[in-house]
Motif scaffolding. Structure first.
Motif, short mmCIF file in Angstrom:
data_model
loop_
_atom_site.label_atom_id
_atom_site.label_comp_id
_atom_site.label_asym_id
_atom_site.label_seq_id
_atom_site.Cartn_x
_atom_site.Cartn_y
_atom_site.Cartn_z
N HIS A 133 -9.30 29.49 33.13
CA HIS A 133 -7.72 29.23 33.11
C HIS A 133 -7.82 28.16 34.45
O HIS A 133 -7.40 28.78 35.60
CB HIS A 133 -6.94 30.46 33.58
CG HIS A 133 -5.60 30.04 33.43
ND1 HIS A 133 -4.68 29.72 32.24
CD2 HIS A 133 -4.70 30.05 34.19
CE1 HIS A 133 -3.81 29.63 32.34
NE2 HIS A 133 -3.37 29.75 33.59
N THR A 165 -6.03 25.01 35.95
CA THR A 165 -4.72 24.12 35.82
C THR A 165 -4.79 23.11 36.87
O THR A 165 -5.79 23.00 37.45
CB THR A 165 -3.60 25.16 36.40
OG1 THR A 165 -3.89 25.87 37.51
CG2 THR A 165 -3.30 26.22 35.45
N ARG A 186 -5.09 23.69 40.40
CA ARG A 186 -6.43 24.50 40.64
C ARG A 186 -7.30 23.16 40.91
O ARG A 186 -8.22 23.21 41.76
CB ARG A 186 -6.71 25.23 39.71
CG ARG A 186 -6.05 26.72 39.71
CD ARG A 186 -6.98 27.77 39.39
NE ARG A 186 -7.25 28.83 40.54
CZ ARG A 186 -7.93 29.79 40.29
NH1 ARG A 186 -8.65 29.98 39.18
NH2 ARG A 186 -8.25 30.49 41.52
N ALA A 225 -14.72 29.47 44.58
CA ALA A 225 -13.35 29.83 45.16
C ALA A 225 -12.30 29.66 44.34
O ALA A 225 -11.16 30.32 44.50
CB ALA A 225 -13.41 29.74 46.68
N THR A 226 -12.24 28.04 44.14
CA THR A 226 -10.88 27.48 43.58
C THR A 226 -10.78 27.50 42.18
O THR A 226 -9.69 27.51 41.65
CB THR A 226 -10.77 26.15 44.28
OG1 THR A 226 -12.04 25.38 43.69
CG2 THR A 226 -10.76 26.00 45.65
N THR A 268 -12.24 30.19 39.85
CA THR A 268 -12.49 31.46 39.08
C THR A 268 -11.43 32.31 39.74
O THR A 268 -11.01 32.15 40.78
CB THR A 268 -13.84 32.02 39.25
OG1 THR A 268 -13.92 32.43 40.65
CG2 THR A 268 -14.81 30.94 39.10
N SER A 269 -11.20 33.25 38.94
CA SER A 269 -10.37 34.58 39.20
C SER A 269 -10.86 35.86 38.74
O SER A 269 -9.75 36.78 38.46
CB SER A 269 -8.84 34.22 39.15
OG SER A 269 -8.68 33.71 37.74
N SER A 270 -11.92 36.03 38.41
CA SER A 270 -12.28 37.35 37.72
C SER A 270 -13.93 37.26 37.93
O SER A 270 -14.69 36.20 37.77
CB SER A 270 -11.82 37.61 36.67
OG SER A 270 -12.38 37.17 35.60
N PRO A 271 -14.53 38.40 37.76
CA PRO A 271 -16.14 38.69 37.72
C PRO A 271 -16.52 37.84 36.36
O PRO A 271 -17.51 37.09 36.35
CB PRO A 271 -16.21 40.07 37.59
CG PRO A 271 -15.10 40.48 38.26
CD PRO A 271 -14.08 39.73 38.04
N ARG A 313 -8.83 42.25 30.10
CA ARG A 313 -9.06 40.93 30.06
C ARG A 313 -9.61 40.14 28.83
O ARG A 313 -9.23 39.20 28.51
CB ARG A 313 -10.19 40.42 31.35
CG ARG A 313 -10.41 39.21 31.81
CD ARG A 313 -9.64 38.69 32.73
NE ARG A 313 -9.94 37.34 32.82
CZ ARG A 313 -9.23 36.52 33.75
NH1 ARG A 313 -8.12 37.25 34.24
NH2 ARG A 313 -9.46 35.17 33.75
#
Ligand SMILES: Nc1ncnc2c1ncn2[C@@H]1O[C@H](COP(=O)(O)OP(=O)(O)OP(=O)(O)O)[C@@H](O)[C@H]1O
Ligand SMILES: [Mg+2]
Lengths: 299, 384
Positions: B38, B40, B43, B68-69, B71-74, B258
């Motif tokens: 995801h 955007t 980001r 770090a900027t 991704t937002s999940s494993p 998810r």
């Protein structure tokens, strides 16, 4: 002069070195994320298994930077006011009574009285408001996944604007954004918008070498042999144990501490079984591990 | 992380037709988006700033800045690694979604044979519609375990028209009401308005918001014929009621919410298939439920929620464990619903030990073997 966090570190390596002085061992990934958080003024969102050092990072950062740690522990049902402010209702009533006792009936202007009552001195600042006022500081928003989505939306707003508006008092804005660390155990997914606002990092359990370093740093009194045996065993339990709650670094430390307190210089099946409660927290896990212990310690 | 020691980012950049660095980095971000992350516009911008802080010449720095900027999940991290490697070594990226080689048959069948139903058949469009409509009515009542591939494919499309509703509960936010707890500031203000005369006490109450729905789906061997349909149903819940959480239970517990966030149902099911390690294995319902309660439920997910278990109640571990865990669940949840595929069938008796142990702690015990029973279940949940 007050300064923000942008200059707190010169490089990721500097982060590593600075944190190490407080006994916290960050790997390259965590150091880089932390460095970027200070430079970009973004919150860090740390997700990971229990006991992997999420909370401890915030604590160590505050200590290393010589700044105040302000902590907001989230829980189910937490509301924005509990994070921001409350009115000191009893003191407001007292004030109202005092004013009434002194002034006669004629001199009371309700507008002015209201202004007096909803004044900053009757405001009880809660963690988020305190952090905005007292920054630079480290704001730890712990276990955000326990709060609900409305609360997340509220946090998102604060973490984007670094200000809050209190109708009676006005807008309170931070001069410098505080360094914010959010932690989550992933008991549920967080909102995308909140995640986008943050720098994301997934903390894994440390590898053998680093976990051994952590034990040696945190518990210098424990013998090298014992430290190494405990760490090796815990590492295997994590991968092969099929446990409900695999032990985190916290459990490794507890276990090593317990064994050391019993005067064990090394690990044998008996003393391991006797102190197992330090490492595994569930009865089912305990049974499973006990069954594995002989085999593991033999091999 | 793989192959970190090759070219520097700068060298890569030169290899990439000497495009300006921003464009090249944005290209990488877009490739991630194509891979399903995801990403955007905001980001992307943060990513560029982050890279400028760590320096473009430092490949590892670029790697961590991106992670770090962007991704937002494993799960994101895993895909990020694949795309990063592909992008930096200049190899073309795989455009199709990659699924680990271990194939999970139960969920994939319908997805693969999507077109089989509309192959041969009626001549005019009207005939087609009529045949479809009556066919669908029959299909609604059929046991999904007995369907052939074409029927499954048709049913898969019927799922897309389901719109489950989450039930409501009192909200956290307070709204003024006639009764309820005293609202201090409002009462104080009222007194002020009346210049000291005691006025009415102001109350406030909570408004309404939706309750979370938690679906726990048994995917062990004895339930495998239902896995596809149940996950499609779960997908509809996640799509229509975004606070829904879904887990599969077999020999272990797997969080699949998810995966089911993906809009397209077939891709969502493939994604779910990829994360569940124990399709069609044995069942340790009691243990799986304990794991759910310990790791998620107690910490908030089950509290006040409507928890729905889909299982036939065949249990490997002793029924006492299951009974005990059901008791714990019942204490936390607002309502516990047990859906059993055999419940609706003639001559069914709830005699499996698991069911016997669980029933005392269940609010609703309902059927779940056909599309029609799924529709009924949606009603039960909406009014829980
Ligand atoms: N990298 C590390 N360096 C030094 N100590 C560490 C490190 N990681 C973890 N620890 C130690 O492990 C213990 C547990 O860490 P902490 O409480 O921060 O875990 P957590 O991730 O917040 O867990 P939970 O999700 O249960 O809150 C602490 O005593 C901490 O000092
Ligand atoms: Mg913690």
């Amino acid at each position: 002069m007050l300064r923000g966090m942008e200059q707190a570190f010169t490089s990721p390596d500097d982060v590593t070195a600075t944190l190490a002085r407080t006994g916290y061992l960050a790997d390259e990934a965590l150091a880089t994320v932390t460095f970027l958080a200070t430079r970009l003024g973004r919150p860090i969102l740390l997700e990971g298994e229990p006991g992997t050092g999420k909370t401890a990072l915030a604590e160590s950062l505050a200590e290393a930077l010589g700044q105040k740690l302000i902590r907001l522990q989230c829980y189910e049902g937490i509301e924005a006011t509990q994070a921001l402010y409350d009115w000191d209702f009893p003191r407001q009533i007292l004030h109202l009574r005092a004013v009434e006792a002194v002034a006669g009936d004629e001199h009371r202007d309700p507008k002015q009285l209201e202004a007096e009552l909803f004044d900053e001195r009757f405001l009880l600042a809660r963690p988020v408001l305190r952090a905005l006022r007292e920054a630079p500081c480290v704001l730890l928003i712990d276990e955000i996944d326990r709060a609900d989505d409305e609360f997340e939306a509220f946090l998102l707003e604060v973490l984007s604007t670094w200000q809050v508006t209190i109708p009676e008092v006005g807008t309170i804005a931070a001069e410098h954004p505080p360094l914010v660390v959010l932690t989550s155990n992933r008991t549920r997914e967080l909102h995308d918008a909140l995640k986008r606002r943050c720098l994301y990092h997934w903390i894994d359990h440390p590898g053998l070498a680093r976990e051994l370093d952590i034990v040696r740093t945190r518990l210098p009194e424990v013998s090298d042999t014992l430290a190494e045996q405990v760490v090796r065993l815990v590492q295997r339990l994590r991968t092969e144990g099929d446990l409900i709650k695999p032990p985190g670094v916290a459990e490794t430390l507890d276990w090593a501490r317990a064994l050391d307190a019993l005067g064990a210089g090394s690990l044998d099946p008996e003393v391991a079984a006797a102190t197992l409660g330090a490492a595994v927290k569930y009865r089912e896990d305990g049974e499973r591990v006990r069954a594995m212990l002989d085999r593991m310690l033999a091999g | 992380m793989t192959g970190m020691t090759g070219m520097t980012a700068q060298q890569c950049l030169e290899a990439h037709h000497r495009r300006p660095p921003d464009e090249w980095l944005i290209g990488f971000a877009r490739a991630l988006r194509a891979a399903g992350l995801h990403v955007t516009a905001d980001r992307e911008r943060t990513f560029l700033v982050a890279v400028s802080q760590v320096g473009l010449g430092e490949r590892r720095g670029v790697y961590w800045a991106g992670r770090a900027t962007l991704t937002s999940s494993p799960a994101d991290v895993e895909r990020y690694d694949q795309v990063f490697t592909a992008w930096f070594t200049g190899r073309p990226m795989e455009t199709t979604h990659t699924v680990p080689p271990t194939v999970r048959p139960p969920v994939r069948q319908a997805a693969l044979d999507d077109d089989a139903a509309s192959g041969a058949g009626p001549e005019t469009e009207d005939d087609l519609l009529r045949a479809r409509a009556s066919g669908q009515e029959v299909l609604r009542q059929r046991d999904v375990a007995a369907l052939d591939r074409a029927e499954r494919a048709q049913l898969a499309r019927m799922f897309e028209r389901l719109h489950p509703l989450a039930p409501h509960r009192p909200a956290r936010r307070h709204v003024p009401r006639r009764t309820g707890p005293v609202n201090g500031p409002a009462t104080l203000r009222e007194q002020l308005r009346r210049v000291g005369e005691p006025g009415p006490v102001r109350h406030h109450r909570r408004g309404v918001r939706t309750r979370r729905v938690v679906l726990l789906i048994d995917v062990s061997g004895s339930m495998s014929a239902y896995a596809d349909s149940l996950l499609r149903l779960a997908h509809r819940f996640v799509q229509a009621a975004p606070t829904t959480e879904v887990f599969t239970m077999g020999t272990r517990l797997t969080h699949v919410t998810r995966a089911l966030r993906e809009r397209d149902p077939d891709r969502a099911l493939v994604a779910a298939g990829a994360v569940v390690p124990d399709w069609s294995g044995g069942t340790r319902l009691g243990d799986a439920l304990a794991a759910f309660l310990d790791r998620w439920g107690r910490r908030g997910m089950a509290r006040g929620a409507v928890v729905v278990l889909f299982s036939d109640g065949w249990e490997r571990t002793g029924p006492e464990v299951l009974g005990e865990q059901m008791r714990r669940l019942r204490a936390l949840a607002h309502r516990v619903v047990w859906v059993n595929p055999h419940r609706g069938k003639a001559g069914y008796q709830p005699i499996q030990q698991g069911i016997v142990a669980a029933l005392p702690h269940v609010d609703d015990f309902v059927a779940g073997h056909s599309f029609a029973t799924f529709e009924e279940l949606i009603e039960v949940i909406a009014h829980a």
